[in-house]
Design an enzyme around this catalytic site. Structure first.
Site, PDB file in Angstrom:
ATOM      1  N   THR A   1      51.316  28.436  13.123  1.00  0.00           N
ATOM      2  CA  THR A   1      52.156  27.492  13.876  1.00  0.00           C
ATOM      3  C   THR A   1      53.350  28.202  14.525  1.00  0.00           C
ATOM      4  O   THR A   1      53.954  29.082  13.932  1.00  0.00           O
ATOM      5  CB  THR A   1      52.670  26.390  12.927  1.00  0.00           C
ATOM      6  OG1 THR A   1      51.555  25.875  12.195  1.00  0.00           O
ATOM      7  CG2 THR A   1      53.328  25.262  13.696  1.00  0.00           C
TER       8      THR A   1
ATOM      9  N   GLY B   1      50.138  32.802   9.221  1.00  0.00           N
ATOM     10  CA  GLY B   1      51.061  32.561  10.343  1.00  0.00           C
ATOM     11  C   GLY B   1      50.347  32.065  11.583  1.00  0.00           C
ATOM     12  O   GLY B   1      49.840  32.861  12.388  1.00  0.00           O
TER      13      GLY B   1
ATOM     14  N   GLU C   1      40.488  25.265   4.092  1.00  0.00           N
ATOM     15  CA  GLU C   1      41.845  24.802   3.798  1.00  0.00           C
ATOM     16  C   GLU C   1      41.886  23.277   3.674  1.00  0.00           C
ATOM     17  O   GLU C   1      42.483  22.729   2.750  1.00  0.00           O
ATOM     18  CB  GLU C   1      42.768  25.270   4.927  1.00  0.00           C
ATOM     19  CG  GLU C   1      44.223  24.901   4.727  1.00  0.00           C
ATOM     20  CD  GLU C   1      45.113  25.421   5.861  1.00  0.00           C
ATOM     21  OE1 GLU C   1      44.638  25.507   7.008  1.00  0.00           O
ATOM     22  OE2 GLU C   1      46.283  25.728   5.591  1.00  0.00           O
TER      23      GLU C   1
ATOM     24  N   THR D   1      50.939  21.629  17.288  1.00  0.00           N
ATOM     25  CA  THR D   1      49.529  21.420  16.974  1.00  0.00           C
ATOM     26  C   THR D   1      48.597  22.122  17.967  1.00  0.00           C
ATOM     27  O   THR D   1      47.456  22.420  17.648  1.00  0.00           O
ATOM     28  CB  THR D   1      49.254  19.889  17.001  1.00  0.00           C
ATOM     29  OG1 THR D   1      50.158  19.272  16.103  1.00  0.00           O
ATOM     30  CG2 THR D   1      47.856  19.558  16.626  1.00  0.00           C
TER      31      THR D   1
HETATM   32  C1  LIG Z   1      56.255  22.330   4.573  1.00  0.00           C
HETATM   33  C2  LIG Z   1      55.333  22.829   5.631  1.00  0.00           C
HETATM   34  C3  LIG Z   1      54.548  23.948   5.383  1.00  0.00           C
HETATM   35  C4  LIG Z   1      53.741  24.465   6.379  1.00  0.00           C
HETATM   36  N1  LIG Z   1      53.052  25.641   6.160  1.00  0.00           N
HETATM   37  C5  LIG Z   1      52.443  26.257   7.200  1.00  0.00           C
HETATM   38  C6  LIG Z   1      51.905  27.581   7.063  1.00  0.00           C
HETATM   39  O1  LIG Z   1      51.953  28.181   5.975  1.00  0.00           O
HETATM   40  N2  LIG Z   1      51.384  28.183   8.157  1.00  0.00           N
HETATM   41  C7  LIG Z   1      51.326  27.583   9.378  1.00  0.00           C
HETATM   42  O2  LIG Z   1      50.837  28.186  10.334  1.00  0.00           O
HETATM   43  N3  LIG Z   1      51.801  26.304   9.540  1.00  0.00           N
HETATM   44  C8  LIG Z   1      52.359  25.645   8.492  1.00  0.00           C
HETATM   45  N4  LIG Z   1      52.882  24.383   8.652  1.00  0.00           N
HETATM   46  C9  LIG Z   1      52.843  23.765   9.985  1.00  0.00           C
HETATM   47  C10 LIG Z   1      51.936  22.542  10.069  1.00  0.00           C
HETATM   48  O3  LIG Z   1      50.604  22.945  10.091  1.00  0.00           O
HETATM   49  C11 LIG Z   1      52.378  21.758  11.320  1.00  0.00           C
HETATM   50  O4  LIG Z   1      53.632  21.186  11.032  1.00  0.00           O
HETATM   51  C12 LIG Z   1      51.381  20.705  11.690  1.00  0.00           C
HETATM   52  O5  LIG Z   1      50.189  21.284  12.147  1.00  0.00           O
HETATM   53  C13 LIG Z   1      51.930  19.799  12.799  1.00  0.00           C
HETATM   54  O6  LIG Z   1      52.446  20.569  13.857  1.00  0.00           O
HETATM   55  P1  LIG Z   1      53.933  20.299  14.395  1.00  0.00           P
HETATM   56  O7  LIG Z   1      54.823  20.187  13.220  1.00  0.00           O
HETATM   57  O8  LIG Z   1      54.265  21.294  15.405  1.00  0.00           O
HETATM   58  O9  LIG Z   1      53.843  18.853  15.034  1.00  0.00           O
HETATM   59  P2  LIG Z   1      53.613  18.527  16.584  1.00  0.00           P
HETATM   60  O10 LIG Z   1      52.404  19.238  17.094  1.00  0.00           O
HETATM   61  O11 LIG Z   1      54.888  18.709  17.304  1.00  0.00           O
HETATM   62  O12 LIG Z   1      53.292  16.972  16.477  1.00  0.00           O
HETATM   63  C14 LIG Z   1      54.290  16.007  16.161  1.00  0.00           C
HETATM   64  C15 LIG Z   1      53.642  14.644  15.970  1.00  0.00           C
HETATM   65  O13 LIG Z   1      52.977  14.266  17.188  1.00  0.00           O
HETATM   66  C16 LIG Z   1      51.613  13.967  16.926  1.00  0.00           C
HETATM   67  N5  LIG Z   1      50.805  14.426  18.070  1.00  0.00           N
HETATM   68  C17 LIG Z   1      50.887  15.601  18.749  1.00  0.00           C
HETATM   69  N6  LIG Z   1      49.978  15.646  19.721  1.00  0.00           N
HETATM   70  C18 LIG Z   1      49.274  14.479  19.662  1.00  0.00           C
HETATM   71  C19 LIG Z   1      48.176  13.937  20.385  1.00  0.00           C
HETATM   72  N7  LIG Z   1      47.604  14.585  21.404  1.00  0.00           N
HETATM   73  N8  LIG Z   1      47.729  12.713  20.047  1.00  0.00           N
HETATM   74  C20 LIG Z   1      48.302  12.013  19.025  1.00  0.00           C
HETATM   75  N9  LIG Z   1      49.340  12.494  18.301  1.00  0.00           N
HETATM   76  C21 LIG Z   1      49.817  13.705  18.610  1.00  0.00           C
HETATM   77  C22 LIG Z   1      51.247  14.732  15.662  1.00  0.00           C
HETATM   78  O14 LIG Z   1      50.198  14.084  14.992  1.00  0.00           O
HETATM   79  C23 LIG Z   1      52.561  14.678  14.884  1.00  0.00           C
HETATM   80  O15 LIG Z   1      52.611  13.508  14.103  1.00  0.00           O
HETATM   81  C24 LIG Z   1      53.657  23.808   7.646  1.00  0.00           C
HETATM   82  C25 LIG Z   1      54.417  22.649   7.875  1.00  0.00           C
HETATM   83  C26 LIG Z   1      55.256  22.165   6.892  1.00  0.00           C
HETATM   84  C27 LIG Z   1      56.096  20.957   7.193  1.00  0.00           C
END
Ligand SMILES: Cc1cc2nc3c(=O)[nH]c(=O)nc-3n(C[C@H](O)[C@H](O)[C@H](O)COP(=O)(O)OP(=O)(O)OC[C@H]3O[C@@H](n4cnc5c(N)ncnc54)[C@H](O)[C@@H]3O)c2cc1C
Length: 386
Positions: free
Chosen positions: A124, A122, A244, A130
């Site tokens: 995100t 856990g 990972e 991110t």
């Molecule tokens: C099916 C699935 C399973 C997952 N499993 C887990 C899990 O078990 N545990 C867990 O903790 N998380 C999990 N995740 C979360 C995953 O790690 C995040 O979705 C991922 O890190 C991206 O974060 P976000 O979705 O909040 O995107 P955001 O951070 O909102 O980013 C959205 C977009 O903007 C871009 N972006 C953001 N900031 C910048 C920047 N400064 N410069 C350029 N581009 C940028 C990103 O590259 C992305 O394309 C899972 C996600 C999915 C979809």
């Protein structure tokens, strides 16, 4: 063949044999119904593959990351979807390097026996995304326990796991000089916590991933479940993250090899205009390109896994391995779908399922842009862009 390669090839053969007992119809059906592939996870657990990284003294096989990578690659290469259980390997990066002896003795033998699953990670949160350091889930120490409140999102497999590694803030962001300080990692016993400060809500997605939202409301966690030192959790999670990324890279290589095998077989067998479609260079070349990209990515995965295994710094290699492999598997998936023409869209060919599944790895566990940001800043010494 070196001893190392021979051992890995024996592991690959055994995993492939186990996967062969789960036909493609099994994966179609679990995908269609978004059902957790419990039988597959049980079979892998009973065969000891999911505890391969646990040292022998705690009942595991004591294998290294290259072996774990080979296992996960083989699962994906067989057409299966290892996402149902891969986290038991990812989490070991943090657990083996940073848990205390008492925690290891308490949990590892039971995980190795298959009595407990450690499948949830856990990190995100909905508002942090991110930017992990801005998470809001907070843990406050009260005597011999912590009270944790907040929310996580995309916590995959939470409903199918007994334990979760949870990242929370133990010192507010405004009170630390470095924003990555003040974060701590906890082992949460989920089954006991359900309904007592812990609630889980599934999220239906385009793939069968058992992912969820997790709500924490004054969840009580014993102080002895804090991993390592309070406030140093970000570093512990980073150790897990490199593992990972390498393992995801291996899974993508497995996916890519599945797509390439599937496309090659179809291109040889499908006759249009009176000859095999694979006789056309327009069909051959994309397969050959996907093959090249996959072999290059596989070398980077192997290199990163070995550096990790040797205890050497491997941040750049882990990130590159994950990214190159995710791109190779997407390229191979797109090529495979195109090679199959209309049949690529039919469920019974399994291509569309694998195509959806492999797309995830350009977003999770770290998205493409953030890998590029990491390399630009930390390897190329360009200005930090975020
Ligand atoms: C099916 C699935 C399973 C997952 N499993 C887990 C899990 O078990 N545990 C867990 O903790 N998380 C999990 N995740 C979360 C995953 O790690 C995040 O979705 C991922 O890190 C991206 O974060 P976000 O979705 O909040 O995107 P955001 O951070 O909102 O980013 C959205 C977009 O903007 C871009 N972006 C953001 N900031 C910048 C920047 N400064 N410069 C350029 N581009 C940028 C990103 O590259 C992305 O394309 C899972 C996600 C999915 C979809």
């Amino acid at each position: 063949m070196s001893v190392r390669e021979r051992d890995l090839s024996e592991i690959r053969d055994a995993v492939a044999k186990l996967c062969a007992s789960f036909p493609m119809e099994y994966w179609r059906e679990t995908d269609r119904e978004r059902r957790y592939p419990a039988e597959f996870v049980r079979a892998l657990t009973e065969a000891g593959w999911l505890s391969c990284l646990i040292p022998e003294e705690y009942g595991g096989a004591g294998l290294g990351l290259p072996a774990a990578a080979a296992i996960l690659e083989e699962i994906q290469r067989s057409g299966a979807n290892g996402a149902a259980c891969h986290a038991q390997m990812y989490t070991m990066g943090t657990v083996l390097r940073h848990c205390g002896e008492a925690q290891k003795k308490k949990y590892l033998p039971r995980i190795a026996k298959g009595e407990l699953r450690l499948q949830a990670f856990g990190i995100t949160e909905p508002t942090a995304g991110t930017d992990t350091s801005s998470i809001r889930t907070a843990a406050v120490k009260k005597g011999e326990r912590y009270l944790i409140s907040g929310q996580k999102v995309w916590t995959s497999r939470a409903e199918h796991s007994d334990l979760m590694l949870l990242l929370a803030r133990t010192t507010p962001r405004e009170e630390v000089s470095k924003k990555t300080d003040g974060l701590s990692v906890f082992i949460v016993e989920m089954k006991q916590a359900l309904g007592k400060g812990l609630a889980i809500r599934p999220i239906r997605t385009m793939i069968n991933h058992a992912t969820t939202e997790v709500f924490l409301d004054n969840l009580e966690v014993p102080a002895e479940n804090l991993i390592g030192e309070e406030g140093k959790g970000f570093r512990y999670i980073l150790d897990g993250m490199n593992a990972e990324r390498i393992l995801i890279g291996a899974e993508c290589v497995g996916d890519a090899r599945w797509f390439i095998g599937k496309a090659t077989a179809y291109a040889n067998e499908r006759k249009v205009f009176g000859r095999a479609i694979g006789q056309n260079q327009g069909v051959q070349f994309p397969i050959a390109r996907a093959y090249m990209a996959t072999e290059a990515a596989a070398l980077m995965v192997e290199r990163a896994a070995q550096l990790y295994e040797d205890g050497k710094p491997c941040g750049p290699e882990s990130n590159m391995a994950k990214q190159l492999a995710a791109e190779a598997s997407w390229q191979a998936g797109d090529m495979c779908l195109q090679t199959h023409g209309g049949f690529g869209f039919a469920e019974e060919y399994d291509v569309e399922r694998k195509f959806r599944e492999t797309r995830l790895y350009q977003v999770a566990p770290i998205s493409t842009n953030l890998v590029l940001c990491y390399l630009a800043e930390h390897v190329l010494r360009l200005p930090r862009s975020y």
